[in-house]
Design a protein around this motif. Structure first.
Motif, PDB file in Angstrom:
ATOM      1  N   PHE A  64       1.131  -1.870  -0.051  1.00  0.00           N
ATOM      2  CA  PHE A  64       0.086  -0.058   0.047  1.00  0.00           C
ATOM      3  C   PHE A  64       0.981   0.866   0.097  1.00  0.00           C
ATOM      4  O   PHE A  64       1.578   1.770   0.619  1.00  0.00           O
ATOM      5  N   PRO A  65       0.443   1.866  -1.172  1.00  0.00           N
ATOM      6  CA  PRO A  65       1.432   3.231  -1.139  1.00  0.00           C
ATOM      7  C   PRO A  65       0.825   4.309   0.299  1.00  0.00           C
ATOM      8  O   PRO A  65      -0.483   4.190   0.797  1.00  0.00           O
ATOM      9  N   LEU A  66       1.211   5.390   0.761  1.00  0.00           N
ATOM     10  CA  LEU A  66       1.701   6.054   1.755  1.00  0.00           C
ATOM     11  C   LEU A  66       0.543   7.570   1.434  1.00  0.00           C
ATOM     12  O   LEU A  66      -0.317   7.795   1.834  1.00  0.00           O
ATOM     13  N   ASN A  67       0.673   7.427  -0.405  1.00  0.00           N
ATOM     14  CA  ASN A  67       0.325   8.224  -0.645  1.00  0.00           C
ATOM     15  C   ASN A  67      -0.623   7.729  -1.969  1.00  0.00           C
ATOM     16  O   ASN A  67      -0.488   7.850  -2.211  1.00  0.00           O
ATOM     17  N   GLU A  68      -1.844   8.700  -1.803  1.00  0.00           N
ATOM     18  CA  GLU A  68      -2.581   8.051  -3.436  1.00  0.00           C
ATOM     19  C   GLU A  68      -3.010   9.600  -4.036  1.00  0.00           C
ATOM     20  O   GLU A  68      -3.547  10.291  -3.859  1.00  0.00           O
ATOM     21  N   LEU A  69      -2.979   9.252  -5.315  1.00  0.00           N
ATOM     22  CA  LEU A  69      -3.077  10.425  -5.879  1.00  0.00           C
ATOM     23  C   LEU A  69      -3.858  10.638  -7.143  1.00  0.00           C
ATOM     24  O   LEU A  69      -4.296   9.684  -7.640  1.00  0.00           O
ATOM     25  N   ILE A  70      -5.011  11.150  -7.076  1.00  0.00           N
ATOM     26  CA  ILE A  70      -6.268  10.767  -7.821  1.00  0.00           C
ATOM     27  C   ILE A  70      -6.882  12.193  -8.956  1.00  0.00           C
ATOM     28  O   ILE A  70      -6.836  12.976  -7.676  1.00  0.00           O
ATOM     29  N   LYS A  71      -7.130  12.104 -10.274  1.00  0.00           N
ATOM     30  CA  LYS A  71      -7.733  13.109 -10.762  1.00  0.00           C
ATOM     31  C   LYS A  71      -9.331  13.359 -11.404  1.00  0.00           C
ATOM     32  O   LYS A  71      -8.867  11.925 -11.679  1.00  0.00           O
ATOM     33  N   ALA A  72      -9.683  13.895 -11.115  1.00  0.00           N
ATOM     34  CA  ALA A  72     -11.529  13.521 -11.010  1.00  0.00           C
ATOM     35  C   ALA A  72     -11.189  14.887 -12.119  1.00  0.00           C
ATOM     36  O   ALA A  72     -11.260  16.280 -11.141  1.00  0.00           O
ATOM     37  N   LEU A  93       0.265  20.776   8.362  1.00  0.00           N
ATOM     38  CA  LEU A  93       0.849  19.997   7.857  1.00  0.00           C
ATOM     39  C   LEU A  93      -0.395  19.753   6.694  1.00  0.00           C
ATOM     40  O   LEU A  93       0.766  20.073   5.227  1.00  0.00           O
ATOM     41  N   LEU A  94      -0.591  19.448   6.600  1.00  0.00           N
ATOM     42  CA  LEU A  94      -1.699  18.392   5.469  1.00  0.00           C
ATOM     43  C   LEU A  94      -1.948  19.285   4.880  1.00  0.00           C
ATOM     44  O   LEU A  94      -2.336  19.896   3.397  1.00  0.00           O
ATOM     45  N   GLU A  95      -2.774  20.612   5.038  1.00  0.00           N
ATOM     46  CA  GLU A  95      -3.185  22.048   4.072  1.00  0.00           C
ATOM     47  C   GLU A  95      -2.126  22.260   3.783  1.00  0.00           C
ATOM     48  O   GLU A  95      -1.867  22.515   2.219  1.00  0.00           O
ATOM     49  N   GLU A  96      -0.366  22.845   3.730  1.00  0.00           N
ATOM     50  CA  GLU A  96       0.492  23.141   3.461  1.00  0.00           C
ATOM     51  C   GLU A  96       0.641  22.043   2.332  1.00  0.00           C
ATOM     52  O   GLU A  96       1.382  22.395   1.121  1.00  0.00           O
ATOM     53  N   LYS A  97       1.113  20.525   2.267  1.00  0.00           N
ATOM     54  CA  LYS A  97       1.377  19.380   1.868  1.00  0.00           C
ATOM     55  C   LYS A  97       0.565  19.621   0.518  1.00  0.00           C
ATOM     56  O   LYS A  97       0.767  19.396  -0.458  1.00  0.00           O
ATOM     57  N   VAL A  98      -1.073  20.076   0.395  1.00  0.00           N
ATOM     58  CA  VAL A  98      -2.059  19.424  -0.636  1.00  0.00           C
ATOM     59  C   VAL A  98      -1.572  20.796  -1.427  1.00  0.00           C
ATOM     60  O   VAL A  98      -1.582  21.013  -2.573  1.00  0.00           O
ATOM     61  N   ARG A  99      -1.250  21.676  -1.098  1.00  0.00           N
ATOM     62  CA  ARG A  99      -1.114  23.321  -1.159  1.00  0.00           C
ATOM     63  C   ARG A  99       0.516  23.224  -2.198  1.00  0.00           C
ATOM     64  O   ARG A  99       0.555  24.351  -3.696  1.00  0.00           O
ATOM     65  N   ARG A 100       1.132  22.658  -1.752  1.00  0.00           N
ATOM     66  CA  ARG A 100       2.115  22.501  -2.238  1.00  0.00           C
ATOM     67  C   ARG A 100       1.739  21.939  -3.649  1.00  0.00           C
ATOM     68  O   ARG A 100       2.284  22.219  -4.521  1.00  0.00           O
ATOM     69  N   MET A 101       1.018  21.402  -3.296  1.00  0.00           N
ATOM     70  CA  MET A 101       0.787  19.360  -4.902  1.00  0.00           C
ATOM     71  C   MET A 101      -0.075  20.569  -5.993  1.00  0.00           C
ATOM     72  O   MET A 101       0.283  20.049  -6.821  1.00  0.00           O
ATOM     73  N   GLY A 102      -0.459  21.612  -5.603  1.00  0.00           N
ATOM     74  CA  GLY A 102      -1.161  22.091  -6.220  1.00  0.00           C
ATOM     75  C   GLY A 102      -2.938  21.526  -6.478  1.00  0.00           C
ATOM     76  O   GLY A 102      -3.050  21.367  -7.555  1.00  0.00           O
ATOM     77  N   PHE A 103      -3.042  20.650  -5.141  1.00  0.00           N
ATOM     78  CA  PHE A 103      -4.458  19.822  -5.386  1.00  0.00           C
ATOM     79  C   PHE A 103      -5.066  20.682  -4.782  1.00  0.00           C
ATOM     80  O   PHE A 103      -5.328  21.673  -3.966  1.00  0.00           O
ATOM     81  N   GLN A 104      -6.382  20.550  -4.893  1.00  0.00           N
ATOM     82  CA  GLN A 104      -7.059  20.978  -3.908  1.00  0.00           C
ATOM     83  C   GLN A 104      -8.576  20.414  -3.281  1.00  0.00           C
ATOM     84  O   GLN A 104      -9.402  20.829  -2.235  1.00  0.00           O
ATOM     85  N   LEU A 105      -8.143  19.712  -2.888  1.00  0.00           N
ATOM     86  CA  LEU A 105      -8.370  17.911  -2.461  1.00  0.00           C
ATOM     87  C   LEU A 105      -7.900  17.157  -1.201  1.00  0.00           C
ATOM     88  O   LEU A 105      -7.105  16.693  -1.781  1.00  0.00           O
TER      89      LEU A 105
END
Length: 152
Positions: A64-72, A93-105
């Motif tokens: 199992f990966p530590l993170n999974e990325l989904i595009k919708a 920390l989670l909010e900062e991580k998702v922002r750095r990735m350029g993701f919305q959720l």
């Protein structure tokens, strides 16, 4: 796209079975960790739908990966258990991580506490613990994102 979201089942599969039966319209299923003992049973229930899962702090299978990325569509979704982002001490920390990735959720678990929050273009969603009958529904459309905490 409709995601059916679980986390922290810890061996209790009956609430997930009920939620999957209740929501056959779900396009994909996500499990946010602490499901190692449940994975074979869950795969049978999910059927042909895409099934995304990540490793939790109580999972010891390296497949199992530590993170999974989904595009919708244009929406990026980060799936994580949350223990590495220390979500029991807050979601910064989670909010900062998702922002750095350029993701919305970001979908996360670990705390066993349902949560849905929004801040400056980023949604954070925790479905709560499946072992307690909690799960989540996330609808991603051209008009936006809608997160719903649900209970069996």
């Amino acid at each position: 796209m409709r995601l059916l979201v679980f986390s922290d089942s810890h061996g209790r599969v009956s609430p997930m079975r009920e939620a999957l039966e209740k929501h056959p319209e779900a396009d994909a299923v996500v499990h946010l960790g602490d499901c190692e003992r449940d994975t074979g049973y869950i795969e049978d229930l999910v059927g042909s739908r895409p099934f995304y899962r990540v490793c939790g702090n109580c999972d010891f299978m390296p497949e199992f990966p530590l993170n999974e990325l989904i595009k919708a569509g244009n929406t990026g979704v980060l799936c994580t258990h949350g223990h590495l982002e220390k979500v029991k001490h807050g979601t910064l920390l989670l909010e900062e991580k998702v922002r750095r990735m350029g993701f919305q959720l970001a979908l996360y678990g670990h705390t066993h506490i349902p949560d849905c929050s929004y801040s400056d273009g980023v949604y954070l969603f925790n479905p709560g613990a499946a072992q307690n009958g909690r799960y989540g529904i996330v609808d991603i459309t051209e008009k936006g994102i809608m997160c719903i905490n649900a209970e069996i």
